[in-house]
Design an enzyme around this catalytic site. Sequence first.
Site, PDB file in Angstrom:
ATOM      1  N   GLY A   9      -0.095   5.398  -4.453  1.00 50.51           N
ATOM      2  CA  GLY A   9      -0.730   6.671  -4.827  1.00 50.51           C
ATOM      3  C   GLY A   9      -0.123   7.831  -4.071  1.00 50.51           C
ATOM      4  O   GLY A   9       0.237   8.864  -4.650  1.00 50.51           O
ATOM      5  N   LEU A  21      10.277 -21.137  -4.011  1.00 52.82           N
ATOM      6  CA  LEU A  21       9.267 -20.320  -3.326  1.00 52.82           C
ATOM      7  C   LEU A  21       8.014 -20.251  -4.196  1.00 52.82           C
ATOM      8  O   LEU A  21       8.117 -20.208  -5.425  1.00 52.82           O
ATOM      9  CB  LEU A  21       9.836 -18.916  -3.094  1.00 52.82           C
ATOM     10  N   ASP A  24       0.824  -1.210   0.000  1.00 50.87           N
ATOM     11  CA  ASP A  24       0.000   0.000   0.000  1.00 50.87           C
ATOM     12  C   ASP A  24       0.859   1.262   0.000  1.00 50.87           C
ATOM     13  O   ASP A  24       1.959   1.266   0.557  1.00 50.87           O
ATOM     14  CB  ASP A  24      -0.924  -0.021   1.232  1.00 50.87           C
ATOM     15  N   HIS A  46       2.337   3.211  -9.084  1.00 51.64           N
ATOM     16  CA  HIS A  46       2.169   1.764  -9.285  1.00 51.64           C
ATOM     17  C   HIS A  46       3.383   1.187 -10.025  1.00 51.64           C
ATOM     18  O   HIS A  46       3.884   0.127  -9.671  1.00 51.64           O
ATOM     19  CB  HIS A  46       0.882   1.463 -10.064  1.00 51.64           C
TER      20      HIS A  46
HETATM   21  C1  IPE Z   1      -5.612  -2.719  -0.239  1.00 49.36           C
HETATM   22  O1  IPE Z   1      -5.260  -1.391  -0.393  1.00 49.36           O
HETATM   23  C2  IPE Z   1      -5.566  -3.424  -1.560  1.00 49.36           C
HETATM   24  C3  IPE Z   1      -4.254  -3.617  -2.144  1.00 49.36           C
HETATM   25  C4  IPE Z   1      -3.112  -3.283  -1.619  1.00 49.36           C
HETATM   26  C5  IPE Z   1      -4.255  -4.281  -3.418  1.00 49.36           C
HETATM   27  P1  IPE Z   1      -6.335  -0.233  -0.608  1.00 49.36           P
HETATM   28  O2  IPE Z   1      -5.555   1.014  -0.693  1.00 49.36           O
HETATM   29  O3  IPE Z   1      -7.213  -0.578  -1.740  1.00 49.36           O
HETATM   30  O4  IPE Z   1      -7.192  -0.307   0.730  1.00 49.36           O
HETATM   31  P2  IPE Z   1      -7.908   0.842   1.563  1.00 49.36           P
HETATM   32  O5  IPE Z   1      -8.866   1.521   0.640  1.00 49.36           O
HETATM   33  O6  IPE Z   1      -6.855   1.762   2.053  1.00 49.36           O
HETATM   34  O7  IPE Z   1      -8.574   0.137   2.706  1.00 49.36           O
HETATM   35  C1  IPE Z   2      -1.633   0.156  -3.378  1.00 50.07           C
HETATM   36  O1  IPE Z   2      -1.385   1.518  -3.405  1.00 50.07           O
HETATM   37  C2  IPE Z   2      -1.790  -0.458  -4.751  1.00 50.07           C
HETATM   38  C3  IPE Z   2      -3.164  -0.880  -5.071  1.00 50.07           C
HETATM   39  C4  IPE Z   2      -4.183  -0.823  -4.264  1.00 50.07           C
HETATM   40  C5  IPE Z   2      -3.377  -1.429  -6.394  1.00 50.07           C
HETATM   41  P1  IPE Z   2      -2.562   2.568  -3.446  1.00 50.07           P
HETATM   42  O2  IPE Z   2      -2.911   2.860  -4.855  1.00 50.07           O
HETATM   43  O3  IPE Z   2      -3.703   2.103  -2.599  1.00 50.07           O
HETATM   44  O4  IPE Z   2      -1.867   3.818  -2.788  1.00 50.07           O
HETATM   45  P2  IPE Z   2      -2.514   4.864  -1.780  1.00 50.07           P
HETATM   46  O5  IPE Z   2      -3.062   4.079  -0.621  1.00 50.07           O
HETATM   47  O6  IPE Z   2      -3.584   5.594  -2.521  1.00 50.07           O
HETATM   48  O7  IPE Z   2      -1.366   5.735  -1.386  1.00 50.07           O
HETATM   49 MG    MG Z   3      -4.134   2.349  -0.643  1.00 50.04          MG
END
Ligand code: IPE
Ligand code: IPE
Ligand code: MG
Length: 239
Positions: free
Chosen positions: A19, A127, A16, A33
């Site tokens: 973004g 793995l 996570d 990403h």
């Molecule tokens: C969880 O992250 C899903 C992935 C890492 C693929 P999100 O960013 O989608 O989750 P929330 O919205 O913070 O709970």
């Molecule tokens: C995790 O990063 C990747 C996916 C959920 C695909 P995010 O895209 O959720 O990044 P943030 O949480 O908005 O920073």
């Molecule tokens: Mg996220």
Amino acid sequence: MSEQKRIPQHVAIIMDGNGRWAELRGKERCEGHAAGVEPVRASLRAAVRHGVKFLTLYAFSTENWGRPAAEVEALMELFCQSVANEAPELVRQGVRVRMIGERSRFSDKVQKALSEIESLTARGETLTLILALNYSSRSEITRAMQRIARRVAAGELRAEDIGEETVSQALDTAPYPDPDLIIRTSGEQRLSNFLLWQASYAELWFPEVLWPDFTEEEFDRAIEEYARRDRRFGLVKGK
Ligand code: IPE
Ligand code: IPE
Ligand code: MG
């Protein structure tokens, strides 16, 4: 005599913060990403080095379809590119790629790329890399219940014979052990619909680092933290 370090057999990562990483740099979310691919390589290297046998990566949740179309499209493209680019290195490392989640919702192109990487790496024994794609725990459990209900309806199984093992075996994760350690980057402290059944006794670790900044050293830190944890599984120590 030094105590042998405890290594988790199965590590699962909620990757996570892509973004936020991009926004902090004035870039598009999609660039975050793309920057999240190198940390996947780093995690794999570290996992192999530590002797971890299963690495699950939460790459796309069922809820993530609700993101802007351009972002979803960019992620799909990144999945296709990455599995193709990484294939030789995965084979070299002895990594076997598997998937959990409902792949039927993906385009034919994505499904083909996923099937290809699975068959190319099928003989890997070092793995198992499990990609959680179009995955959510509630969706997985719901599908498992449907499978079990069909077996009961067909007279193959009696309702009173449904046990925890029946449920575990009906989940997408049936072939794999439960995760010992779940890491979520970016400081968020929640599971976001990830491995809810399987995480019953997992150790959780929430480093602040955003996923694109995750390194082998960060993985090492998580392993060190895990080694310090006292897992009791509801029991009393030494009794
Ligand atoms: C969880 O992250 C899903 C992935 C890492 C693929 P999100 O960013 O989608 O989750 P929330 O919205 O913070 O709970
Ligand atoms: C995790 O990063 C990747 C996916 C959920 C695909 P995010 O895209 O959720 O990044 P943030 O949480 O908005 O920073
Ligand atoms: Mg996220």
